[in-house]
Motif scaffolding. Structure first.
Motif, mmCIF file in Angstrom:
data_model
loop_
_atom_site.group_PDB
_atom_site.id
_atom_site.type_symbol
_atom_site.label_atom_id
_atom_site.label_comp_id
_atom_site.label_asym_id
_atom_site.label_seq_id
_atom_site.Cartn_x
_atom_site.Cartn_y
_atom_site.Cartn_z
ATOM 1 N N ILE A 86 0.848 -1.188 0.000
ATOM 2 C CA ILE A 86 0.000 0.000 0.000
ATOM 3 C C ILE A 86 0.890 1.247 0.000
ATOM 4 C CG2 ILE A 86 -1.774 1.280 1.250
ATOM 5 C CD1 ILE A 86 -2.656 -1.360 2.484
ATOM 6 N N PRO A 87 0.699 2.167 -0.935
ATOM 7 C CA PRO A 87 1.583 3.338 -1.010
ATOM 8 C C PRO A 87 1.318 4.338 0.114
ATOM 9 C CG PRO A 87 -0.204 3.543 -2.578
ATOM 10 C CD PRO A 87 -0.324 2.153 -1.990
ATOM 11 N N ARG A 88 2.353 5.061 0.474
ATOM 12 C CA ARG A 88 2.214 6.168 1.417
ATOM 13 C C ARG A 88 1.854 7.418 0.627
ATOM 14 N NH1 ARG A 88 6.245 8.162 6.242
ATOM 15 N NH2 ARG A 88 5.700 6.097 7.027
ATOM 16 N N ILE A 89 0.788 8.104 1.040
ATOM 17 C CA ILE A 89 0.266 9.250 0.294
ATOM 18 C C ILE A 89 0.419 10.523 1.132
ATOM 19 C CG2 ILE A 89 -1.784 10.262 -0.781
ATOM 20 C CD1 ILE A 89 -2.818 7.386 -1.164
ATOM 21 N N LEU A 90 0.999 11.540 0.529
ATOM 22 C CA LEU A 90 1.098 12.835 1.189
ATOM 23 C C LEU A 90 -0.254 13.531 1.122
ATOM 24 C CD1 LEU A 90 2.743 15.163 2.486
ATOM 25 C CD2 LEU A 90 3.273 15.938 0.156
ATOM 26 N N ILE A 91 -0.807 13.867 2.290
ATOM 27 C CA ILE A 91 -2.110 14.530 2.354
ATOM 28 C C ILE A 91 -1.962 16.043 2.413
ATOM 29 C CG2 ILE A 91 -4.223 14.800 3.718
ATOM 30 C CD1 ILE A 91 -3.865 11.951 4.664
ATOM 31 N N ARG A 118 4.609 17.284 7.742
ATOM 32 C CA ARG A 118 3.806 16.666 6.691
ATOM 33 C C ARG A 118 2.929 15.554 7.255
ATOM 34 N NH1 ARG A 118 8.321 15.069 2.398
ATOM 35 N NH2 ARG A 118 9.394 14.557 4.344
ATOM 36 N N LEU A 119 1.717 15.475 6.719
ATOM 37 C CA LEU A 119 0.776 14.422 7.096
ATOM 38 C C LEU A 119 0.675 13.432 5.950
ATOM 39 C CD1 LEU A 119 -1.478 13.217 8.931
ATOM 40 C CD2 LEU A 119 -3.085 14.731 7.716
ATOM 41 N N PHE A 120 0.907 12.135 6.246
ATOM 42 C CA PHE A 120 0.804 11.055 5.267
ATOM 43 C C PHE A 120 -0.267 10.065 5.711
ATOM 44 C CE2 PHE A 120 5.222 12.455 4.994
ATOM 45 C CZ PHE A 120 5.484 12.486 3.634
ATOM 46 N N SER A 121 -0.775 9.316 4.744
ATOM 47 C CA SER A 121 -1.632 8.172 5.050
ATOM 48 C C SER A 121 -1.107 6.960 4.307
ATOM 49 C CB SER A 121 -3.086 8.440 4.651
ATOM 50 O OG SER A 121 -3.214 8.508 3.239
ATOM 51 N N ARG A 122 -1.349 5.804 4.891
ATOM 52 C CA ARG A 122 -1.085 4.538 4.210
ATOM 53 C C ARG A 122 -2.209 3.603 4.616
ATOM 54 N NH1 ARG A 122 4.319 2.294 5.634
ATOM 55 N NH2 ARG A 122 5.129 3.414 3.817
ATOM 56 N N GLY A 123 -3.150 3.408 3.723
ATOM 57 C CA GLY A 123 -4.341 2.659 4.103
ATOM 58 C C GLY A 123 -5.113 3.418 5.170
ATOM 59 N N ASP A 124 -5.362 2.768 6.304
ATOM 60 C CA ASP A 124 -6.083 3.405 7.408
ATOM 61 C C ASP A 124 -5.155 4.070 8.413
ATOM 62 O OD1 ASP A 124 -8.537 2.564 6.395
ATOM 63 O OD2 ASP A 124 -8.444 0.657 7.477
ATOM 64 N N ASP A 125 -3.844 4.014 8.180
ATOM 65 C CA ASP A 125 -2.868 4.570 9.121
ATOM 66 C C ASP A 125 -2.443 5.976 8.706
ATOM 67 O OD1 ASP A 125 -2.773 2.180 10.648
ATOM 68 O OD2 ASP A 125 -1.401 1.310 9.174
ATOM 69 N N PHE A 126 -2.110 6.795 9.710
ATOM 70 C CA PHE A 126 -1.622 8.144 9.468
ATOM 71 C C PHE A 126 -0.247 8.309 10.100
ATOM 72 C CE2 PHE A 126 -6.218 8.590 9.158
ATOM 73 C CZ PHE A 126 -6.359 9.392 8.038
ATOM 74 N N PHE A 127 0.544 9.206 9.481
ATOM 75 C CA PHE A 127 1.885 9.491 9.964
ATOM 76 C C PHE A 127 2.114 10.995 9.870
ATOM 77 C CE2 PHE A 127 1.621 5.472 7.793
ATOM 78 C CZ PHE A 127 2.263 4.565 8.627
ATOM 79 N N ILE A 128 2.746 11.565 10.879
ATOM 80 C CA ILE A 128 3.152 12.973 10.834
ATOM 81 C C ILE A 128 4.661 13.016 10.968
ATOM 82 C CG2 ILE A 128 3.064 15.212 11.997
ATOM 83 C CD1 ILE A 128 0.212 14.619 12.806
#
Length: 222
Positions: free
Chosen positions: A2-7, A19-29
């Motif tokens: 699943i790709p990591r997407i920059l939101i 930066r806020l990223f998502s990968r599926g249902d997960d989020f990363f800052i």
């Protein structure tokens, strides 16, 4: 995979891009190349709230939370505090609040709409400095803990002067709770020297009791 997407991305006061990223249902800052937080790990942030609530004896407590992060600490606090409690959240980066109301809204449900909650888009250090005897608990989950990572100004929170200001902002019997990504012997000594009765607790990063060990200091004011 699943790709990591920059939101979205935003500039942090004092420099740096968050930066806020998502990968599926997960989020990363992240900040630069450093990953600050992830929705996969919420255990120690929740413990920051629940363990503080266990130590506060006021019947209608007023909590100050700095900063918002992904909202895990706020959600956990609302889950264990009485209906007449108040929770003020100080968050320096306006975009973090916007993300909480937008792409990450499902993570904390209706926490931000709870009538007990007030959001202040301000440096928590300034909020503390402008208060005297206003809070029953101050919960600090700012930066990486006492070992600052995102901005040098955060170090002031954990300095002798910052700890003295936090103590003055607490009511008698109040609790200062400080989250850290790891142990810090110098800070542990500093918070004791600031006049707090200190309990140092190691907490796992994940809700299931796994993951890295984080540290929370609970400093009680007489």
């Amino acid at each position: 995979m699943i790709p990591r997407i920059l939101i979205d991305s935003t500039q942090v006061p004092g420099g740096g891009e968050m930066r806020l990223f998502s990968r599926g249902d997960d989020f990363f800052i992240s900040l630069g190349r450093e990953e600050l937080m992830t929705s996969r790990m919420s255990g120690s942030e929740e413990a920051l709230a629940t363990m503080t609530a266990e130590r506060v004896t006021a019947s209608a407590p007023h909590f100050l939370v700095g900063g918002y992060g992904m909202g895990f600490t706020l959600r956990a606090a609302l889950g264990c505090l009485p209906r007449d409690a108040r929770v003020t959240v100080a968050e320096l980066v306006p975009a973090v609040v916007a993300w909480a109301k937008g792409p990450m809204a499902a993570m904390t449900g209706d926490s931000l709409a709870d009538p007990r909650v007030a959001i202040v888009e301000e440096d928590v250090g300034a909020v503390i400095a402008g208060a005297r005897g206003a809070y029953d608990a101050i919960l600090l989950d700012v930066d990486n803990g006492p070992d600052g990572l995102t901005r040098p100004g955060n170090d002031r929170l954990y300095s002798d002067r910052g700890l003295a200001a936090a103590r003055a902002a607490l009511r008698p019997g109040g609790v200062l709770a400080v989250w850290s990504a790891g142990a810090d012997a110098k800070f542990a000594r500093r918070i004791r020297e600031a006049g707090f009765r200190v309990d140092e607790v190691a907490v796992r990063a994940r809700q299931n009791g796994k993951g890295a060990k984080h540290v929370i200091w609970f400093g009680a004011r007489d």
